[in-house]
Design a protein around this motif. Structure first.
Motif: not given
Lengths: 296, 296
Positions: A168-183, A185-193
């Motif tokens: 789940k965490m990797v999938l969140r990072k997959f659709v994020s722009d920032e936060g790869f090194d943290s718990d 990730p911003d999921c900022s492109v999730a809704s569009i992608v």
């Protein structure tokens, strides 16, 4: 003319004198044909896709498979001379900074007719990776971050064994722009992608509907690729993201039965992706609410 | 007061001094509690269904499980004295001449945490039966024919190994009134038993929708029962047919992942049943057309 693919996240790689695929500038991908049954089987599958059974595969499903241009003798990257290669569409040729995830689908990767040795080997890998537990395993991925920091590309062997929570965490990072090194990730492109009529979820569900009905093929040890280019997606690019199927060395005949093994794993992946999508929607609603309060 | 169930098609039977379930006149089914982890696990599952997690299971799904009345000490049928039994709803108590099919769902019956010995044993059975190929196996069935000839009840061991084509034939016979001994069962009750808003297909699809989402339980080695009474169905009885889930000795926690193994097998069963339903509709249309031509 030929070069090593820049954005390969899984499979054999043409590095350090090893045998691997190459690409050219015209958007083609050359995959060395495995010399045993696997090579013959993969060619046969692509031929069956693009010729005689053509009419049996609906048009909306055909686009999930790479275009097949036949086979060709190409200089092997391990220096062993000209070898037959599958000539396929280079799937990420149109993406400048591709974020890619390669997911091997199914609760098992072995097929009933395989040898005891092959079954034992696959079963061991399936139990050691997340295949048995999740119905799929991540074979590799890269996520574009920025021109400065490039791609986030976690270790292949590690991602194949991840638990449900970690996936789940990797999938969140997959659709994020920032936060790869943290718990976080911003999921900022999730809704569009992931969302929308052309997003990844919609494509996965289209594929699922076909698998609920098709009894021609059983796809063992086959992968689903999820791909997008952040800049393209954010600027309203079409398509916003792509889902493709690859690796058909172990495709078998369905013999009148649906591919329940692939379908079960695909449904599991869809549930993961749809949870991330819902999470991101809720998250952005909460942010809007809190911003709204701030304005008053 | 207690008697051996008349219509048991699979599982341990209380015959020849062996341990098996009994029923009473009030519509209850008493299943001997297995003395090891399996017994504890099954009680725990029924308790979790009927108590604390109650609100998590939607009402439309709860009806697929037998009603649970607790456990009770009952005289064991093998003469070993009073033993703890699960007290459950006798699922076919309301059916006079029940046609029943017991189908063990899943492409595997073993769970990741099981012992090596258990996994090896299950895997062997899964490969020898139709489990690996079809995503389910028939554990037993009976089809009511008539007062004179009684039930068609093929051998249990044989039906578990059937090929896709043979399973289709058995399913046709399951919804037929005549033709059990031929290759042309009449499928005369197919549309009424399988189709419609309360038919078997609709119930199986309702169950499927839940499995696409629920991540609480994984149902290993669990069966789906399909049941109907021909006379009741033909006279507009409500319900026209019933789908139930049974055998929860190997239910495990989902841990945030859907039960892709059960779901894949369920989708495979649905495809088989829906093919029979479509076949019967086409067949009856053709008959109507040919009768029509005869009239002209």
């Amino acid at each position: 003319m030929f070069k090593v693919p820049e954005h390969q996240v899984a499979g054999h790689q043409a590095l350090k004198g090893r045998l691997g695929p190459v690409v050219d500038d015209s958007g083609r991908f050359y995959k060395p044909l495995q010399s045993d049954e696997r090579g013959k089987n993969e060619v046969a599958f692509y031929k069956s896709l693009s010729s005689k059974t053509e009419s049996l595969i609906p048009d909306n499903i055909r686009r999930f498979f790479p275009v097949f241009y036949g086979t060709e003798l190409v200089e092997a990257t391990d220096g062993s001379g000209p070898k037959p290669h599958l000539v396929l569409q280079n799937l990420n040729a149109g993406l400048k900074f591709p974020s890619i995830m390669d997911i091997k689908i199914g609760t098992r990767t072995w097929y009933p007719q395989a040898s005891e040795m092959y079954i034992t080997k696959c079963l061991k890998k399936d139990r050691e990776s997340s295949t048995v537990k999740l119905g799929f395993r991540l074979c590799g991925l890269q996520v574009y971050n920025s021109k400065e920091s490039g791609y986030w590309k976690p270790d292949r062997k590690a991602v194949a064994k991840l638990s449900a929570e970690d996936v789940k965490m990797v999938l969140r990072k997959f659709v994020s722009d920032e936060g790869f090194d943290s718990d976080h990730p911003d999921c900022s492109v999730a809704s569009i992608v992931l969302g929308g009529p052309n997003g990844i979820l919609s494509q996965l569900r289209e594929l699922k509907a076909w698998f609920e009905d098709q009894t021609m093929y059983h796809f063992y040890s086959c992968s689903v690729l999820m791909m997008y280019d952040k800049e393209k997606a954010l600027s309203g690019g079409d398509p916003v993201a792509e889902v493709k199927m690859i690796d058909f060395a172990h495709v078998g005949k369905g013999n009148g039965v649906i591919d329940h093994n692939f379908l079960g794993g695909l449904c599991s992946l869809i549930k993961f992706v749809s949870d991330i999508h819902e999470y991101s929607l809720k998250d952005s609603q909460e942010k809007q609410i809190s911003y709204g309060n701030g304005d008053i």
